[in-house]
Design a protein around this motif. Structure first.
Motif, PDB file in Angstrom:
ATOM      1  N   VAL A  27       0.764  -1.036   0.123  1.00 12.08           N
ATOM      2  CA  VAL A  27       0.223  -0.226   0.398  1.00 12.08           C
ATOM      3  C   VAL A  27       1.284   0.882   0.259  1.00 12.08           C
ATOM      4  O   VAL A  27       1.913   1.337   0.423  1.00 12.08           O
ATOM      5  N   VAL A  28       0.193   1.826  -0.421  1.00 14.08           N
ATOM      6  CA  VAL A  28       0.873   3.581  -0.145  1.00 14.08           C
ATOM      7  C   VAL A  28       0.004   4.359  -0.145  1.00 14.08           C
ATOM      8  O   VAL A  28      -1.600   4.592  -0.551  1.00 14.08           O
ATOM      9  N   ILE A  29      -0.357   5.335   0.975  1.00 15.18           N
ATOM     10  CA  ILE A  29      -1.565   6.503   2.209  1.00 15.18           C
ATOM     11  C   ILE A  29      -0.182   7.164   1.475  1.00 15.18           C
ATOM     12  O   ILE A  29       0.626   7.920   2.016  1.00 15.18           O
ATOM     13  N   THR A  30      -1.016   8.804   1.330  1.00 14.01           N
ATOM     14  CA  THR A  30      -0.787  10.219   1.409  1.00 14.01           C
ATOM     15  C   THR A  30      -1.469  11.018   1.851  1.00 14.01           C
ATOM     16  O   THR A  30      -2.786  10.909   1.987  1.00 14.01           O
ATOM     17  N   GLU A  31      -0.975  11.172   3.695  1.00 11.88           N
ATOM     18  CA  GLU A  31      -1.811  12.360   3.578  1.00 11.88           C
ATOM     19  C   GLU A  31      -1.727  13.256   3.256  1.00 11.88           C
ATOM     20  O   GLU A  31      -0.972  14.378   2.881  1.00 11.88           O
ATOM     21  N   SER A  32      -3.567  14.063   3.994  1.00  9.90           N
ATOM     22  CA  SER A  32      -3.362  15.588   3.779  1.00  9.90           C
ATOM     23  C   SER A  32      -1.780  16.437   3.519  1.00  9.90           C
ATOM     24  O   SER A  32      -2.087  17.262   3.001  1.00  9.90           O
ATOM     25  N   PHE A  33      -1.504  16.155   4.883  1.00 12.45           N
ATOM     26  CA  PHE A  33      -0.817  17.650   5.285  1.00 12.45           C
ATOM     27  C   PHE A  33       0.779  16.879   4.568  1.00 12.45           C
ATOM     28  O   PHE A  33       1.752  17.244   5.612  1.00 12.45           O
ATOM     29  N   GLY A  34       0.978  15.686   3.877  1.00  8.00           N
ATOM     30  CA  GLY A  34       2.465  15.525   3.316  1.00  8.00           C
ATOM     31  C   GLY A  34       2.692  14.031   3.666  1.00  8.00           C
ATOM     32  O   GLY A  34       3.495  14.079   2.558  1.00  8.00           O
ATOM     33  N   ASP A  70     -11.696  -0.284 -10.002  1.00  5.67           N
ATOM     34  CA  ASP A  70     -11.745  -0.180  -8.738  1.00  5.67           C
ATOM     35  C   ASP A  70     -10.765   0.781  -8.124  1.00  5.67           C
ATOM     36  O   ASP A  70     -10.638   1.339  -7.083  1.00  5.67           O
ATOM     37  N   LEU A  71     -11.911   2.369  -8.338  1.00  5.89           N
ATOM     38  CA  LEU A  71     -11.760   3.363  -8.507  1.00  5.89           C
ATOM     39  C   LEU A  71     -12.474   4.008  -7.030  1.00  5.89           C
ATOM     40  O   LEU A  71     -13.821   3.612  -7.766  1.00  5.89           O
ATOM     41  N   LEU A  72     -12.501   4.901  -5.751  1.00  7.79           N
ATOM     42  CA  LEU A  72     -13.106   4.509  -4.378  1.00  7.79           C
ATOM     43  C   LEU A  72     -12.809   6.047  -4.878  1.00  7.79           C
ATOM     44  O   LEU A  72     -11.079   6.839  -4.031  1.00  7.79           O
ATOM     45  N   VAL A  73     -13.799   7.080  -4.256  1.00  8.87           N
ATOM     46  CA  VAL A  73     -13.584   8.179  -3.828  1.00  8.87           C
ATOM     47  C   VAL A  73     -14.672   8.241  -2.654  1.00  8.87           C
ATOM     48  O   VAL A  73     -15.878   8.304  -2.662  1.00  8.87           O
ATOM     49  N   THR A  93     -11.079  11.921  -0.026  1.00 12.77           N
ATOM     50  CA  THR A  93      -9.960  10.462  -0.861  1.00 12.77           C
ATOM     51  C   THR A  93     -10.202   9.593  -2.050  1.00 12.77           C
ATOM     52  O   THR A  93     -10.940  10.080  -2.101  1.00 12.77           O
ATOM     53  N   ILE A  94      -8.899   9.808  -2.471  1.00 14.09           N
ATOM     54  CA  ILE A  94      -8.982   9.204  -3.569  1.00 14.09           C
ATOM     55  C   ILE A  94      -8.381   7.928  -3.568  1.00 14.09           C
ATOM     56  O   ILE A  94      -7.218   7.639  -2.817  1.00 14.09           O
ATOM     57  N   ALA A  95      -9.563   6.344  -3.700  1.00 16.03           N
ATOM     58  CA  ALA A  95      -8.358   5.172  -3.673  1.00 16.03           C
ATOM     59  C   ALA A  95      -8.470   4.273  -4.834  1.00 16.03           C
ATOM     60  O   ALA A  95      -9.213   4.699  -4.810  1.00 16.03           O
ATOM     61  N   THR A  96      -8.036   3.374  -4.716  1.00 20.18           N
ATOM     62  CA  THR A  96      -7.723   2.074  -5.194  1.00 20.18           C
ATOM     63  C   THR A  96      -7.884   1.153  -4.482  1.00 20.18           C
ATOM     64  O   THR A  96      -7.213   0.859  -3.432  1.00 20.18           O
ATOM     65  N   GLN A 104      -3.791   1.757  -3.100  1.00 14.94           N
ATOM     66  CA  GLN A 104      -3.137   3.050  -3.115  1.00 14.94           C
ATOM     67  C   GLN A 104      -4.683   3.646  -2.181  1.00 14.94           C
ATOM     68  O   GLN A 104      -5.453   4.046  -2.472  1.00 14.94           O
ATOM     69  N   LEU A 105      -4.095   5.311  -1.645  1.00 16.72           N
ATOM     70  CA  LEU A 105      -4.985   5.763  -0.521  1.00 16.72           C
ATOM     71  C   LEU A 105      -4.904   7.563  -0.897  1.00 16.72           C
ATOM     72  O   LEU A 105      -2.875   7.745  -0.618  1.00 16.72           O
ATOM     73  N   ARG A 106      -4.712   8.715  -1.219  1.00 18.23           N
ATOM     74  CA  ARG A 106      -4.510   9.925  -1.354  1.00 18.23           C
ATOM     75  C   ARG A 106      -6.132  10.630  -0.571  1.00 18.23           C
ATOM     76  O   ARG A 106      -6.558  10.294  -1.198  1.00 18.23           O
ATOM     77  N   GLU A 107      -5.270  11.419   0.333  1.00 17.61           N
ATOM     78  CA  GLU A 107      -6.333  11.906   1.173  1.00 17.61           C
ATOM     79  C   GLU A 107      -6.042  14.095   0.515  1.00 17.61           C
ATOM     80  O   GLU A 107      -4.959  14.734   0.678  1.00 17.61           O
TER      81      GLU A 107
END
Length: 122
Positions: A27-34, A70-73, A93-96, A104-107
């Motif tokens: 997994v790769v998780i990117t939080e909104s503050f960096g 597979d894309l979740l929002v 959040t945009i996630a796979t 993968q998840l990006r906030e």
């Protein structure tokens, strides 16, 4: 229930192992503050440190969600306790999803109070 709603539900319990089980090994998780967390073991370390410091999720409510393959929002309201204070954050959040887990998840976060624009900016 999607992998994203499973992940959010796990955070609401503040249960490190449940959170870790909701993500893939790579997994790769990117939080909104960096911060970016690579892999399940790093997620485990992050959660353990969060809990050790007395931080906790108070509530995490999804206000809107969608799926395309597979894309979740999701848009959400996140309430948490950190550094002795209760805080609230609006975000998205945009996630796979892969094999029923977050791969993968990006906030993204709202960075200021929302207001109705009436010809002038605050």
């Amino acid at each position: 229930m999607s992998a994203l709603t499973d992940y959010i539900a796990a955070w609401k319990t503040n249960d490190t192992e449940r959170i870790v089980e909701s993500v893939t090994e790579d997994v790769v998780i990117t939080e909104s503050f960096g911060p970016v967390y690579y892999g399940r073991e790093r997620v485990r370390e992050w959660c353990a440190k969060w809990n050790e410091e007395g931080s906790r999720v108070l509530d995490w409510t999804i206000t809107n969600e969608a799926r395309a393959g597979d894309l979740l929002v999701a848009e959400w309201r996140f309430e948490y306790h950190q550094d002795g204070e209760d805080r609230t954050l609006l975000g998205a959040t945009i996630a796979t999803e892969r094999d029923g887990k977050i791969a993968q998840l990006r906030e993204y976060a709202v960075t200021d109070d929302l207001y109705t624009w009436e010809g002038e900016w605050r």
